[in-house]
Enzyme design. Structure first.
Site, short mmCIF file in Angstrom:
data_model
loop_
_atom_site.label_atom_id
_atom_site.label_comp_id
_atom_site.label_asym_id
_atom_site.label_seq_id
_atom_site.Cartn_x
_atom_site.Cartn_y
_atom_site.Cartn_z
N GLN A 149 1.10 -1.23 0.02
CA GLN A 149 0.11 0.09 0.15
C GLN A 149 0.89 1.11 0.12
OE1 GLN A 149 -2.28 1.83 3.35
NE2 GLN A 149 -4.09 0.87 2.15
N HIS B 83 -3.11 4.60 -1.51
CA HIS B 83 -4.15 4.79 -0.16
C HIS B 83 -4.75 6.28 -0.61
CE1 HIS B 83 -5.60 5.05 3.64
NE2 HIS B 83 -4.67 4.68 4.39
N HIS C 299 -9.32 7.57 4.35
CA HIS C 299 -9.20 7.92 5.71
C HIS C 299 -8.46 9.34 6.02
CE1 HIS C 299 -8.78 3.35 5.90
NE2 HIS C 299 -9.86 3.87 5.82
N TYR D 10 -6.18 11.12 4.50
CA TYR D 10 -4.79 11.30 4.03
C TYR D 10 -4.68 12.04 2.67
CZ TYR D 10 -3.70 8.17 7.84
OH TYR D 10 -3.95 7.43 9.16
N ARG E 203 -7.71 2.34 -2.71
CA ARG E 203 -8.32 2.40 -1.77
C ARG E 203 -8.90 4.05 -1.19
NH1 ARG E 203 -7.40 0.66 4.73
NH2 ARG E 203 -9.17 -0.71 4.82
N GLY F 263 -9.15 -7.46 8.93
CA GLY F 263 -7.80 -6.67 9.61
C GLY F 263 -7.46 -7.24 11.02
N ARG F 264 -8.47 -6.82 12.03
CA ARG F 264 -7.96 -7.34 13.40
C ARG F 264 -8.11 -8.60 13.69
NH1 ARG F 264 -12.51 -4.53 16.43
NH2 ARG F 264 -13.54 -4.92 14.65
#
Length: 374
Positions: free
Chosen positions: A110, A178, A181, A183, A231, A341-342
């Protein structure tokens, strides 16, 4: 809709192969990018090699690495986040790709520039300014950083293209850009941080120019069959309820020029994958993305767990969540791939357990896994 028990149904639905621009993936499970800051000097070491290879060996179809800084001095704010430029850094990444392939997996880095999220004075380049479309942080009304000049814009675009070319050269299977979010790329997409009056600002279509030019530059520097994933998200960390698009029509207007620039797949980031994106339809953000663009889509957001991922950053765990709703959506082709993810951070064997019909062995999430080296 399949009536098989969950253990066999999950294995049946998630084990189907698929492709992204000719790249064959053994199954529908994607490892979501998760920042860990375990790369001193921006160099991924032997522990990072092991971390990714272990998950590939357990059956993850596609690994998206943690965010990696592109070769621009303002790209980041940590000397422990890996970088995707520099001889030593790229040599480390080449070992990661080699190990993942040896374990039977596929992997993409990424590529990341944090933009105005950067705090002044932070490494790896303390003198670098925070830059963004208008020098505005999320939620700010006055600039606190540098509004990018055309020279700055060209330099960042080139940094993304250089990193993508390096990814192909070092043996990776594609790249993810990316654009989510809050950024840098997202800062151009969102009206709250993009107040420009030139051709990189204005209405929602005009605000896509920066993202589309990055995609086009990347596409030009890599082989035609090298997958490019983009993304994006509606939410931002300091503005959870904000939306780039309030309607499907607005979302189509945003995604169309980005897709046309050369995107092969969209990774639609949400906090809870089961929530409908717009009123009047059960489709989630990835579902709408697939419907509007025709591109391969990846869904993400608390997959396999019952609880928002943000709880992890407050030191909270999460119990195992049902996969039934996710499998229903995947079975009717609402989206193509599922990013985890988690649950994968917690358990390197998560994919093997699900694909092997061993869902009874899945474990609840322990927030301490954010610090794992395994």
């Amino acid at each position: 809709m399949s009536t098989a028990p969950l253990t066999s149904r999950a294995a049946e639905i998630l084990s189907r192969p698929t492709t992204i621009n000719g790249l064959t993936l053994a199954n529908r499970i994607v490892m979501a990018p998760m920042t860990r800051q375990f790369s001193p000097g921006g160099v991924p070491g032997a522990d990072v090699v092991s971390y990714y290879a272990r998950r590939a060996a357990a059956g993850v179809g596609l690994i998206v690495t943690e965010g990696t800084y592109v070769g621009h001095e303002s790209a980041g704010e940590s000397d422990r986040v890996p970088r995707f430029h520099g001889d030593e850094q790229l040599a480390g990444w080449a070992k990661v790709a080699e190990a993942v392939h040896a374990a039977g997996g596929r992997i993409v880095p990424q590529l990341w520039h944090i933009g105005m999220v950067r705090e002044p004075g932070k490494p790896p380049y303390p003198d670098a300014p925070a830059i963004g479309p208008s020098g505005l942080r999320l939620g700010a009304t006055e600039p606190t950083g540098k509004a990018m000049t055309r020279t700055d814009i060209d330099a960042v675009i080139e940094a993304f293209a250089d990193a993508a070319a390096a990814a192909e050269r070092t043996g990776f299977d594609g790249v993810e850009l990316h654009g989510a979010h809050g950024y840098l790329i997202d800062q151009f997409l969102w009206a709250g941080t993009n107040r420009r009056t030139d051709s990189y600002g204005g209405d929602l279509v005009a605000r896509t120019r920066f993202a589309a030019e990055i995609v086009a530059a990347v596409r030009e520097r890599v082989s035609p069959g090298f997958p490019v994933i983009f993304r994006y998200s509606q939410w931002k960390p300091e503005a959870y309820d904000e939306k780039l698009a309030g309607t499907p029509e607005e979302l189509e207007a945003i995604l169309t020029p980005i897709a046309a620039a050369g995107v092969d797949a969209f990774h639609a980031s949400t906090r809870r994958h089961w929530l409908p994106e717009f009123e009047g339809s059960d489709l989630n953000l990835a579902g709408w993305t697939r419907k509007l663009t025709g591109r391969t889509t990846i869904t993400v957001g608390s997959v396999g767990l019952d609880g928002d991922f943000l709880r992890a950053f407050r030191g909270e765990g999460a119990p195992v969540g049902s996969l039934d709703g996710l499998l229903d959506r995947l079975e009717r082709d609402e989206f193509d791939l599922v990013a985890v993810g988690r649950a994968l951070l917690q358990d390197p064997e998560w994919a093997a357990k699900v694909l092997g019909g061993r869902t009874e062995e899945l474990r609840p999430y322990d927030a301490g896994s954010l610090r794992t080296l395994s």
